[in-house]
Design an enzyme around this catalytic site. Sequence first.
Site, short mmCIF file in Angstrom:
data_model
loop_
_atom_site.label_atom_id
_atom_site.label_comp_id
_atom_site.label_asym_id
_atom_site.label_seq_id
_atom_site.Cartn_x
_atom_site.Cartn_y
_atom_site.Cartn_z
N ASP A 1 -1.20 -21.47 -97.09
CA ASP A 1 -0.67 -20.95 -95.84
C ASP A 1 -1.46 -21.65 -94.74
OD1 ASP A 1 0.50 -19.54 -93.83
OD2 ASP A 1 -0.11 -17.55 -94.52
N HIS B 1 11.71 -21.20 -89.44
CA HIS B 1 10.93 -20.60 -90.52
C HIS B 1 11.74 -20.43 -91.81
CE1 HIS B 1 7.93 -18.08 -92.43
NE2 HIS B 1 7.16 -18.11 -91.36
N GLU C 1 7.00 -25.41 -91.95
CA GLU C 1 7.21 -25.07 -90.54
C GLU C 1 6.57 -26.17 -89.68
OE1 GLU C 1 5.48 -21.00 -90.21
OE2 GLU C 1 5.69 -21.06 -92.37
N ARG D 1 -0.34 -18.50 -85.14
CA ARG D 1 -1.25 -17.51 -84.58
C ARG D 1 -1.94 -17.95 -83.30
NH1 ARG D 1 -0.76 -17.34 -89.81
NH2 ARG D 1 -0.56 -15.31 -90.83
N HIS E 1 3.66 -15.63 -84.37
CA HIS E 1 5.07 -16.00 -84.18
C HIS E 1 5.68 -15.43 -82.90
CE1 HIS E 1 4.82 -18.00 -87.89
NE2 HIS E 1 5.14 -17.04 -88.73
#
Length: 375
Positions: free
Chosen positions: A278, A206, A340, A106, A131
Amino acid sequence: MKGSYLLTTLVIALMVFSCNQKTDEGYSMQKKVFGDYDGKEVVLITLKNSEGNTLKLTNYGATIVWIEVPDRDGNMENITFGYETLDEYTNGDPYFGSVVGRYANRIAKGKFILDDIEYNLAINNGMNTLHGGPGGWHSVVWDYEITDNEENIPSVIFRYHSPDMEEGYPGNMVIEVTYQWTDNNEIIIDYNCSTDKKTVLNITNHAYFNLKGAGNGDILDHEVTILASQFTPVDQDLIPFGENIAVEGTPFDFTQSHIVGERIEEDNEQLVLGGGYDHNFVLDNVEEVDAIVYEPKSGRMMEMITDQPGVQLYCGNFLDGTEAGHGGKVYEHRGGLCLETQHFPDSPNQSAFPSSVVEPGSPFKSRTVYRFSVK
Ligand code: GLA
């Protein structure tokens, strides 16, 4: 009759596999047409290493489509999320296996300032950019070159030219992503990106992993180790607020192995904000291996090695069971996890974070490895 049937079959086979190399070394590289997008041909490339294990890639998004490796009894299974048709990819998927850029993760409010110029990006995640924006590198057709290089390792080099101001980012960028599929069951991903103007970059892959097999339940039983003593806590938009916090004593401590499900539902503010894990982990970068994922029933293990400063552990919290992939298998809530490798989210706006600026004349080079084995 039989002869003409054989001939037709041969012609069709030649049309489907415009490249089919089976080599003396026992590995093979094939491609077939996957479809058309944006006036360009999209192909599905199958690399088999000499162990008989398969990696499939497509030039749409420079995407990993399929990773087939054995469990401890030799049973083969695809362990990554992917689709059987190009349409499912182009209809907007949750970045299954794709390369993500120009800025993975982000950027707050979709803007940043570089040398006193404010750049405004395409917004696609509430008020923010996620992304790379809606037209990010996961959604473009890349050029490709299939090669077994000098070392006889089946490989694909994907290339893309991202024009100046694409999705709002300055500078023409030339991107090269190379996937090698070794006999040691390693996917070695090399990123090489150069620009003609000062810009920002955060490039990753990803892929979602489920070591029991994609679509075979959730990943709450997977054991995870991440050699990161700190993570970057986030606000309600999942944007780091600029501080690194010690993982010690929190559900974010994966310096010793823990199953994902052990603490994911704890009443912890950060877990609530993320809907689970996350978050960006600040890698210690002290050992060769940065993270390990192990699934005890199948015995499959994945080691992750990177030179990047961070890794986003994402546990498929946004998946709601509406996505189905290969063989119609449903990818359920928390059905896969991603590691990631990255620069930290929102770095262009956070001076304390490692810089994500790339300058002309100093190409960005980086390597991430996913190594599969059994235990
Ligand atoms: C990343 C983000 C998640 C989510 C997924 C894609 O991992 O951190 O919040 O956006 O990508 O669904």
